[in-house]
Scaffold this active site. Structure first.
Site, PDB file in Angstrom:
ATOM      1  CG  ASP A 133      -2.255   0.623   0.999  1.00 14.74           C
ATOM      2  OD1 ASP A 133      -2.349   1.472   0.086  1.00 14.74           O
ATOM      3  OD2 ASP A 133      -3.225   0.299   1.714  1.00 14.74           O
ATOM      4  CB  CYS A 134       0.442   4.843  -0.465  1.00 12.30           C
ATOM      5  SG  CYS A 134       1.492   6.311  -0.588  1.00 12.30           S
TER       6      CYS A 134
END
Length: 523
Positions: free
Chosen positions: A263-264
């Site tokens: 994920d970011c």
């Protein structure tokens, strides 16, 4: 496409990064990353998209420039989940979200995957950060909710696999998220670090089941969650940077051979703890193939510098970097022919969008999702007042809403209704007093489960109205926040399609046939 033995270390590390930038054109930010740091992949957000013409032009430039400076086709990625997490809002099909699909026939999930894949490749996008395979078994989950198919892992598995197979059949890489599962959390990992305390037996039965089944069905990529899983880590180490979760569990025990992406890494669960650049290095060491650094140039550059230093000082063996790059190149070779045929070598790629067939299918599916939970359907037999909110993005994942607005559509389509804006978080006694003057009051709730003031307002209206009909416009869990509600129907997203569905229903042109994909039991 360049081979691994022809690549420099900088070029190899550039393949591990998926970078975002803040413009609708090929600006200095992305140019610096591609030309100076050989970054080979991009993530697009609403901020990068004006319309299909602009997006097509941008993606042609990204493909050409990245191929020119790295010798390798890029992954151009996007969070096009459908429903409330939709990045391409105009021109392309506004596809239904997961819980909307799960309220209908399972085959609709495959159809939507096919539609999405067909459209994405014609826009130069070859990797979709979907579907969500989280099992939403926490009604207070602030970030998943209707992005999940269901609170039942078997339902999540069936609908998720159908979507994956539909998407990948069109040459787009599906990315299941958020491994090992973000469904049973009450903290949004964009804003903090959630913890899941369930034991391994429970995780196997619920959270891991959809991922295991999707892997067996041929899933190409998995996204990790920034969540601490106590069953695998004694320390507060989120899954994204946990060797136990990424390598031992996902790669070795479960046997996943596809791409593992983060994920970011700028989300606060990482950035506020060990920082984004350090997190990138730790994620690669934990076993991830690729990491998202979606926003900030300085953090993207620093992450690449720390990665290079970690390889040079032996902290990350070159053999591990090569294995990751080989895996990335394998999947790039897999999707390249479809992108070349439908996008790069197709100057008429946008003609496909002139046909309204896909949009009609999407609308039919959303219509079919409308679900009667309790009581009777609305019948317009007297003077009617509609109370509805103006929507807003409730999570960072939603990015941005378009101008969809049920108030405006009802004023246009059903002029005989009186329409008043419902306060999002407060109680307005003047409105409560007015409802006594109407034969029917239709109340469109918007996340009332989480917004206590709105729930209080709706409960007051229910107590004063002669006849009331509640329509949950975004979140079926609103039902649990309402006292003595007699008539309740629900949608599972607030989108251009769903507000058209609601208007059809209020006009008497649509009867709810959807089924609840979750349990709605009041304690």
């Amino acid at each position: 496409m360049k081979k691994i033995n022809e690549m420099s270390l900088k070029e190899k590390l550039g393949q591990l990064i998926i970078a975002g930038f803040q413009a609708q054109d090929y600006n200095d930010h992305i140019r610096t990353l591609v030309e100076d740091y050989k970054v080979g992949n991009v993530i697009l957000f609403v901020r990068n998209i004006k319309d299909l013409n602009q997006l097509s032009k941008l993606n042609r430039t990204l493909h050409q420039e990245i191929k020119k400076h790295t010798g390798i086709m890029p992954f151009i990625t996007i969070d096009q989940e459908g429903g409330i997490v939709t990045r391409i809002m105009n021109g392309a099909t506004f596809c239904p979200g997961n819980m909307t699909l799960a309220a209908t026939n399972a085959n609709n999930s495959r159809i939507v995957g096919e539609i999405m894949g067909e459209e994405l490749v014609r826009l130069g996008i070859n990797m979709n950060l979907a579907p969500v395979l989280d099992v939403n078994n926490n009604i207070n989950n602030p970030v998943i909710g209707v992005r999940s198919y269901s609170d039942n892992p078997d339902v999540v598995s069936e609908y998720g696999i159908n979507f994956i197979e539909g998407l990948q059949s069109k040459g787009v890489i599906a990315t299941a998220k958020h491994f090992p599962g973000h469904g049973d959390t009450n903290v949004d990992s964009h804003l903090g670090l959630p913890t899941v305390v369930h034991d391994k037996e429970r995780l196997e039965a619920v959270e891991l089941l959809p991922f295991r089944k999707a892997i067996k069905a041929g899933l190409h990529a998995i996204m990790s969650a920034h969540i601490v899983f106590k069953a695998y880590e004694d320390q507060d180490i989120p899954a994204t940077i946990s060797h136990n979760v990424i390598t031992k569990l996902l790669r070795e025990e479960i046997g996943f051979e596809g791409l593992i992406v983060s994920d970011c890494m700028e989300m606060k669960a990482i950035d506020d703890t060990i920082t984004t650049p350090v997190g990138v290095v730790e994620a690669i060491k934990a076993g991830l193939d690729m990491v998202f650094v979606s926003h900030t140039l300085e953090k993207q550059i620093k992450a690449l510098e720390l990665l290079e230093a970690a390889v040079n000082n032996g902290d990350i063996p070159m053999s591990e970097i090569d294995a990751k790059v080989e895996r990335i190149l394998k999947y790039k070779r897999m999707v390249a022919p479809v992108i070349e045929e439908n996008f790069l070598n197709n100057p008429n790629n946008l003609k496909y969008f002139e046909n309204s067939h896909n949009k009609e299918i999407a609308q039919e599916i959303v219509d079919a999702s409308l679900t009667l939970v309790k009581g009777n359907n609305f019948v317009n037999n007297g003077k009617t007042l509609l109370l509805a909110t103006v929507p807003y993005a409730t999570t960072i994942a939603e990015d941005k809403l378009d101008s969809r607005n049920i108030l405006e559509l009802v004023r246009t389509e059903i002029p005989e209704f009186d329409v008043i804006e419902l306060p999002m978080r407060d109680v307005d006694r003047k409105i409560v007093d007015k409802v006594k003057n109407y034969d029917n009051v239709v109340i469109c709730s918007y996340n009332a489960m989480a917004l206590k003031g709105q729930a209080e307002m709706i409960n007051l209206v229910i107590s004063e109205a002669k006849n009331h009909y509640v329509i949950a416009t975004r979140n079926p869990y609103d039902y649990l926040a309402l006292d003595n509600v007699a008539n309740f129907v629900t949608m599972y997203e607030y989108t251009p399609n769903s507000i058209r569905t609601i208007v059809k229903y209020l006009k008497g042109k649509l009867t709810p046939i959807g089924k609840l994909p979750i349990e709605l039991k009041k304690k």
